[in-house]
Design an enzyme around this catalytic site. Structure first.
Site, PDB file in Angstrom:
ATOM      1  N   SER A 173      42.858  35.880  38.220  1.00 45.78           N
ATOM      2  CA  SER A 173      41.977  37.040  38.117  1.00 45.78           C
ATOM      3  C   SER A 173      41.744  37.392  36.644  1.00 45.78           C
ATOM      4  O   SER A 173      40.600  37.533  36.189  1.00 45.78           O
ATOM      5  CB  SER A 173      42.625  38.208  38.864  1.00 45.78           C
ATOM      6  OG  SER A 173      42.010  39.413  38.547  1.00 45.78           O
TER       7      SER A 173
ATOM      8  N   ASP B 154      36.021  37.495  41.598  1.00 40.04           N
ATOM      9  CA  ASP B 154      37.237  38.266  41.309  1.00 40.04           C
ATOM     10  C   ASP B 154      37.065  39.721  41.698  1.00 40.04           C
ATOM     11  O   ASP B 154      37.983  40.341  42.236  1.00 40.04           O
ATOM     12  CB  ASP B 154      37.605  38.164  39.826  1.00 40.04           C
ATOM     13  CG  ASP B 154      38.799  39.053  39.526  1.00 40.04           C
ATOM     14  OD1 ASP B 154      39.864  38.788  40.102  1.00 40.04           O
ATOM     15  OD2 ASP B 154      38.656  40.035  38.779  1.00 40.04           O
TER      16      ASP B 154
ATOM     17  N   HIS C 107      44.280  40.752  25.756  1.00 38.55           N
ATOM     18  CA  HIS C 107      44.354  41.381  27.078  1.00 38.55           C
ATOM     19  C   HIS C 107      45.761  41.906  27.284  1.00 38.55           C
ATOM     20  O   HIS C 107      46.739  41.178  27.089  1.00 38.55           O
ATOM     21  CB  HIS C 107      44.018  40.371  28.181  1.00 38.55           C
ATOM     22  CG  HIS C 107      44.155  40.978  29.544  1.00 38.55           C
ATOM     23  ND1 HIS C 107      43.148  41.724  30.123  1.00 38.55           N
ATOM     24  CD2 HIS C 107      45.193  41.006  30.410  1.00 38.55           C
ATOM     25  CE1 HIS C 107      43.555  42.160  31.307  1.00 38.55           C
ATOM     26  NE2 HIS C 107      44.797  41.742  31.505  1.00 38.55           N
TER      27      HIS C 107
ATOM     28  N   ARG D  11      42.561  42.498  47.628  1.00 37.73           N
ATOM     29  CA  ARG D  11      44.013  42.429  47.361  1.00 37.73           C
ATOM     30  C   ARG D  11      44.605  43.827  47.255  1.00 37.73           C
ATOM     31  O   ARG D  11      45.724  44.086  47.684  1.00 37.73           O
ATOM     32  CB  ARG D  11      44.273  41.643  46.074  1.00 37.73           C
ATOM     33  CG  ARG D  11      44.012  40.151  46.236  1.00 37.73           C
ATOM     34  CD  ARG D  11      43.944  39.452  44.888  1.00 37.73           C
ATOM     35  NE  ARG D  11      45.104  39.706  44.076  1.00 37.73           N
ATOM     36  CZ  ARG D  11      45.093  39.775  42.738  1.00 37.73           C
ATOM     37  NH1 ARG D  11      43.976  39.597  42.066  1.00 37.73           N
ATOM     38  NH2 ARG D  11      46.202  40.013  42.079  1.00 37.73           N
TER      39      ARG D  11
ATOM     40  N   LYS E 143      38.130  36.083  34.063  1.00 36.96           N
ATOM     41  CA  LYS E 143      37.261  37.010  33.333  1.00 36.96           C
ATOM     42  C   LYS E 143      37.291  36.698  31.832  1.00 36.96           C
ATOM     43  O   LYS E 143      36.270  36.740  31.154  1.00 36.96           O
ATOM     44  CB  LYS E 143      37.685  38.455  33.595  1.00 36.96           C
ATOM     45  CG  LYS E 143      37.338  38.894  35.019  1.00 36.96           C
ATOM     46  CD  LYS E 143      37.886  40.256  35.374  1.00 36.96           C
ATOM     47  CE  LYS E 143      39.365  40.214  35.616  1.00 36.96           C
ATOM     48  NZ  LYS E 143      39.943  41.301  36.384  1.00 36.96           N
TER      49      LYS E 143
HETATM   50  N1  URA Z   1      44.412  42.802  36.305  1.00 40.81           N
HETATM   51  C1  URA Z   1      43.434  41.982  36.752  1.00 40.81           C
HETATM   52  O1  URA Z   1      42.368  41.883  36.164  1.00 40.81           O
HETATM   53  N2  URA Z   1      43.669  41.272  37.863  1.00 40.81           N
HETATM   54  C2  URA Z   1      44.841  41.337  38.551  1.00 40.81           C
HETATM   55  O2  URA Z   1      44.980  40.644  39.530  1.00 40.81           O
HETATM   56  C3  URA Z   1      45.829  42.193  38.072  1.00 40.81           C
HETATM   57  C4  URA Z   1      45.597  42.922  36.931  1.00 40.81           C
END
Ligand code: URA
Length: 442
Positions: free
Chosen positions: A201, A179, A100, A186, A205
């Site tokens: 967040s 999320d 990621h 947010r 995932k």
């Molecule tokens: N990427 C995400 O998936 N979540 C965040 O809060 C910030 C960047």
């Protein structure tokens, strides 16, 4: 009515009590966290209440225990994928690994990396996103390949992992729905930057996705989410701890995002550059980061004697790429779309290019049509910025520095505005102070 009406609600907690606790810098108890995340997802906690709580979290933080529990509650809001039935040719359990990146300009690394790691027998289930703002999205880049499809069902994803070993696709709606709802909130309440919320967040995932190993590429610099190294390090440490606690073998690299990665920022032009890397060439920084992340993913997945640099040279990674693209309906041999219009910018003086600001290039590419301002917007496949020189290069006045690409030439002037002050040329003999890989956190 929401849970904030004592005596009326059947809810076990009152949202206002939870908000007050965080406002007053108290730690939230596990059942409070479980409840507030679940109640928000099902609509029993209102948006304005969650906004207040998110702001209290941004201002007062959360402990690692609270962040871990918040992450677990977000995972529990949806489905969890399970790749444990994937097998090696010998019948053993096939390891899985994912990467990621927190997002940057010209960051096309996922494209060569997923097939490269899969070439060593590790399955790569790479759930990716679309671009918003100045950072590009992996799915937008891949969609410039004629016929390529981002949406796969869970069964299709599993079957592609069995047959090809790598898949890059959109995350399904069932993964961490809490999320999805919270991130949208947010985004419009100035609370994106809270480290516990970013970490939970991203990690909710990734953990729900079911990967066994995870490598995080946490970007630092003008083109990144985290502009300074101390905050990037704190984010990386928080995420690594969340991954390890959840049983995912997790490491993070802190990498430079003061200047774009490679020589392209856009969609089709980034696919083109990824193909150069898969063919054994490509810009040095893209190759360096691809190989290093592949080494980290393979080691985290338990594969220690691999030589990823060689698999780029000898075509093994390219073979997996071609199968991966074709499996998702793409034609790996089809010509990529090209922008209809171009405009080249030239070096204003002789010297050494010591600075080429990532954020400015990212905003220019976005304004040229490579990115979107709202989730619903379409992107232009051919738009973007092609660089002709990178920091460290000697340049002569009047030499091409970059070419702007778009289908809609009225966009050139706003893109050029974004690039004002983006280029720093110093006298001959100067050297830019730049390292690509700043640190490793495990
Ligand atoms: N990427 C995400 O998936 N979540 C965040 O809060 C910030 C960047």
């Amino acid at each position: 009515m929401t849970a904030s009406s004592p005596g009326v609600s059947a809810e076990p907690y009152d949202a206002v009590d939870v908000i007050r606790a965080k406002r007053d810098r108290r730690e939230l108890a596990d059942p409070q966290i479980d409840w507030v995340v679940d109640a928000y997802t099902r609509g029993a906690v209102a948006d304005e209440q969650m906004s207040a709580l998110a702001m209290a979290i941004l201002l007062n933080g959360m402990t690692q225990r609270e962040t871990a529990r918040w992450t677990t509650a977000m995972i529990a809001s949806g489905e969890r994928l399970d790749f444990s039935s994937l097998r090696t040719p010998g019948g053993g359990r096939r390891p899985t690994a994912d990467k990621h990146s927190t997002g940057g300009v010209g960051d096309k690394i996922t494209l060569p990396l997923a097939p490269l790691v899969a070439a060593f027998g590790v399955a790569v289930p790479q759930l990716s996103g679309r671009g918003l703002g100045h950072t590009g999205g992996t799915l937008d880049k891949l969609e410039s390949i004629p016929g390529w499809r981002a949406q796969l069902g869970n069964d299709e994803m599993m079957s592609q992992l069995e047959r090809v070993g790598a898949v890059i696709c959109a995350a399904g709606a069932g993964l961490a729905p809490a999320d999805r709802k919270l991130y949208a909130l947010r985004d419009v309440t100035g609370t994106v930057e809270a480290i516990p919320l970013i970490a939970s967040s991203i990690m909710s995932k990734k953990i729900a996705e079911g990967t066994g190993a995870l490598v995080l590429d946490v970007k630092v610099g003008s083109g990144a989410f985290m502009k300074d190294e101390a905050r990037a390090r704190e984010l990386a440490e928080t995420m690594v701890a969340l991954g390890q606690d959840a049983g995912v073998s997790t490491v993070a690299l802190l990498t430079d995002m003061e200047t774009p990665l490679g020589l392209t920022a856009g969609n089709a032009i980034e696919v083109e550059e990824s193909l150069e890397v898969l063919a054994g060439g490509g810009p040095e920084d893209v190759v360096e980061l691809t190989v290093r992340l592949a080494e980290e993913m393979l080691a985290a997945a338990g594969v220690h004697s691999a030589d990823p640099a060689r698999a780029l040279q000898d075509g093994r990674a390219m073979d997996v790429w071609r199968k991966m693209v074709a499996a998702q309906g793409g034609d790996p041999d089809a010509p990529l779309p090209r922008a209809k219009e171009s405009e080249t910018l030239y070096a204003p003086a002789d010297g050494v290019l010591v600075g080429l600001d990532a954020l400015s290039v990212g905003v220019a590419a976005w304004r040229l049509g490579a990115g979107r301002a709202r989730k619903e917007d379409a992107v232009q496949a051919g738009a973007g910025v092609r660089l002709h020189a990178k920091p460290g290069a000697s340049v002569r006045a009047g030499e091409p520095l970059m070419t702007l690409l778009t289908d809609t030439p009225e966009r050139f002037s706003r893109a050029k505005e974004a690039l004002e002050g983006a280029v720093t040329i110093a006298p001959a003999g100067s050297r830019p102070a730049r390292r690509l890989i700043l640190d490793r956190i495990a």
